[in-house]
Design a protein around this motif. Sequence first.
Motif, PDB file in Angstrom:
ATOM      1  N   VAL A   4       0.840  -1.195   0.000  1.00  0.00           N
ATOM      2  CA  VAL A   4       0.000   0.000   0.000  1.00  0.00           C
ATOM      3  C   VAL A   4       0.878   1.250   0.000  1.00  0.00           C
ATOM      4  N   ALA A   5       1.940   1.250   0.783  1.00  0.00           N
ATOM      5  CA  ALA A   5       2.809   2.421   0.881  1.00  0.00           C
ATOM      6  C   ALA A   5       3.588   2.673  -0.400  1.00  0.00           C
ATOM      7  N   LYS A   6       3.789   1.661  -1.216  1.00  0.00           N
ATOM      8  CA  LYS A   6       4.540   1.840  -2.463  1.00  0.00           C
ATOM      9  C   LYS A   6       3.765   2.647  -3.492  1.00  0.00           C
ATOM     10  N   ARG A   7       2.429   2.626  -3.421  1.00  0.00           N
ATOM     11  CA  ARG A   7       1.627   3.371  -4.397  1.00  0.00           C
ATOM     12  C   ARG A   7       1.714   4.865  -4.103  1.00  0.00           C
ATOM     13  N   PRO A   8       2.029   5.680  -5.118  1.00  0.00           N
ATOM     14  CA  PRO A   8       2.054   7.128  -4.873  1.00  0.00           C
ATOM     15  C   PRO A   8       0.634   7.668  -4.739  1.00  0.00           C
ATOM     16  N   LEU A   9       0.505   8.762  -4.043  1.00  0.00           N
ATOM     17  CA  LEU A   9      -0.784   9.398  -3.805  1.00  0.00           C
ATOM     18  C   LEU A   9      -0.828  10.703  -4.593  1.00  0.00           C
ATOM     19  N   ASP A  39       7.495   9.141  13.580  1.00  0.00           N
ATOM     20  CA  ASP A  39       8.935   9.242  13.317  1.00  0.00           C
ATOM     21  C   ASP A  39       9.427   8.132  12.405  1.00  0.00           C
ATOM     22  N   ALA A  40       8.767   6.986  12.411  1.00  0.00           N
ATOM     23  CA  ALA A  40       9.234   5.819  11.668  1.00  0.00           C
ATOM     24  C   ALA A  40       8.823   5.837  10.199  1.00  0.00           C
ATOM     25  N   VAL A  41       8.144   6.913   9.759  1.00  0.00           N
ATOM     26  CA  VAL A  41       7.665   6.986   8.381  1.00  0.00           C
ATOM     27  C   VAL A  41       8.157   8.277   7.742  1.00  0.00           C
ATOM     28  N   GLU A  42       8.645   8.174   6.507  1.00  0.00           N
ATOM     29  CA  GLU A  42       9.099   9.343   5.762  1.00  0.00           C
ATOM     30  C   GLU A  42       8.045   9.693   4.713  1.00  0.00           C
ATOM     31  N   VAL A  43       7.575  10.929   4.751  1.00  0.00           N
ATOM     32  CA  VAL A  43       6.581  11.417   3.797  1.00  0.00           C
ATOM     33  C   VAL A  43       7.229  12.532   2.998  1.00  0.00           C
ATOM     34  N   SER A  44       7.106  12.460   1.662  1.00  0.00           N
ATOM     35  CA  SER A  44       7.682  13.507   0.821  1.00  0.00           C
ATOM     36  C   SER A  44       6.672  13.925  -0.234  1.00  0.00           C
ATOM     37  N   VAL A  45       6.704  15.218  -0.571  1.00  0.00           N
ATOM     38  CA  VAL A  45       5.791  15.779  -1.569  1.00  0.00           C
ATOM     39  C   VAL A  45       6.629  16.281  -2.735  1.00  0.00           C
ATOM     40  N   ASP A  46       6.285  15.819  -3.942  1.00  0.00           N
ATOM     41  CA  ASP A  46       6.967  16.258  -5.153  1.00  0.00           C
ATOM     42  C   ASP A  46       5.904  16.726  -6.142  1.00  0.00           C
ATOM     43  N   GLY A  47       5.639  18.029  -6.122  1.00  0.00           N
ATOM     44  CA  GLY A  47       4.578  18.561  -6.977  1.00  0.00           C
ATOM     45  C   GLY A  47       3.218  18.142  -6.444  1.00  0.00           C
ATOM     46  N   ASN A  48       2.469  17.361  -7.224  1.00  0.00           N
ATOM     47  CA  ASN A  48       1.159  16.862  -6.798  1.00  0.00           C
ATOM     48  C   ASN A  48       1.203  15.396  -6.409  1.00  0.00           C
ATOM     49  N   VAL A  49       2.378  14.849  -6.193  1.00  0.00           N
ATOM     50  CA  VAL A  49       2.519  13.433  -5.855  1.00  0.00           C
ATOM     51  C   VAL A  49       3.128  13.310  -4.463  1.00  0.00           C
ATOM     52  N   VAL A  50       2.466  12.539  -3.608  1.00  0.00           N
ATOM     53  CA  VAL A  50       2.949  12.291  -2.253  1.00  0.00           C
ATOM     54  C   VAL A  50       3.426  10.854  -2.198  1.00  0.00           C
ATOM     55  N   SER A  51       4.619  10.649  -1.650  1.00  0.00           N
ATOM     56  CA  SER A  51       5.130   9.290  -1.495  1.00  0.00           C
ATOM     57  C   SER A  51       5.445   9.044  -0.023  1.00  0.00           C
ATOM     58  N   VAL A  52       5.143   7.823   0.395  1.00  0.00           N
ATOM     59  CA  VAL A  52       5.326   7.420   1.784  1.00  0.00           C
ATOM     60  C   VAL A  52       6.281   6.235   1.797  1.00  0.00           C
ATOM     61  N   ALA A  53       7.240   6.238   2.713  1.00  0.00           N
ATOM     62  CA  ALA A  53       8.187   5.134   2.826  1.00  0.00           C
ATOM     63  C   ALA A  53       8.515   4.919   4.295  1.00  0.00           C
ATOM     64  N   ALA A  54       8.834   3.686   4.627  1.00  0.00           N
ATOM     65  CA  ALA A  54       9.248   3.368   5.990  1.00  0.00           C
ATOM     66  C   ALA A  54      10.660   3.887   6.204  1.00  0.00           C
ATOM     67  N   ALA A  55      10.980   4.213   7.442  1.00  0.00           N
ATOM     68  CA  ALA A  55      12.343   4.620   7.766  1.00  0.00           C
ATOM     69  C   ALA A  55      13.262   3.418   7.550  1.00  0.00           C
ATOM     70  N   ALA A  56      14.527   3.592   7.784  1.00  0.00           N
ATOM     71  CA  ALA A  56      15.545   2.603   7.446  1.00  0.00           C
ATOM     72  C   ALA A  56      15.209   1.184   7.864  1.00  0.00           C
ATOM     73  N   ASP A  57      14.496   1.016   8.948  1.00  0.00           N
ATOM     74  CA  ASP A  57      14.274  -0.349   9.421  1.00  0.00           C
ATOM     75  C   ASP A  57      12.991  -0.924   8.825  1.00  0.00           C
TER      76      ASP A  57
END
Length: 176
Positions: A4-9, A39-57
């Motif tokens: 689920v987290a791999k899909r961009p929003l 803290d364990a999740v990294e959220v980034s916004v690039d234009g109109n696309v939001v991507s979510v990824a787990a932290a290093a672990d």
Amino acid sequence: MSRVAKRPLNLPAGVTLELTEQEITVKGPKGTIAMARPDAVEVSVDGNVVSVAAAADAANGALAGTVRSLLGNHVHGVSQGFERGLELVGVGYRAQAQGKVLNLNLGFSHPIAFEVPDGVTIDTPSQTEIVVKGHDCQQVGQVAANIRAFRPPEPYKGKGVKYKGERILRKEAKKK
């Protein structure tokens, strides 16, 4: 990592997402919703696309999927909104919305006056239908569940407050 987290929003037009150290804020035409930023999740916004990824672990993959689903619900809520329908089944069961109060007659000796919380609106298209609308999925579902809890459907005749489209499992009456 979560599938689920791999899909961009994708953010629709008119919806903005702001990131701070402590929270994530989603703003749109229907309202604003803020949630705590783990803290364990990294959220980034690039234009109109939001991507979510787990932290290093890798143990945080499920949390990343949860955050992605919550953000998807928030984006849908502030752009289109959520609604939940309820039906009243029973002789004399009625509902009437008057401003921020929902008046219910559910077969008790007294009418029930339900105070509608902020952020939610309630419509009654007919006396036996209730429509709960709002921009927060969790709040709309909780308000609908609170209304249903006044008189849940019983299994013998199906009388009570039920969700629209809910199928009540019926029991056979006791035989002599």
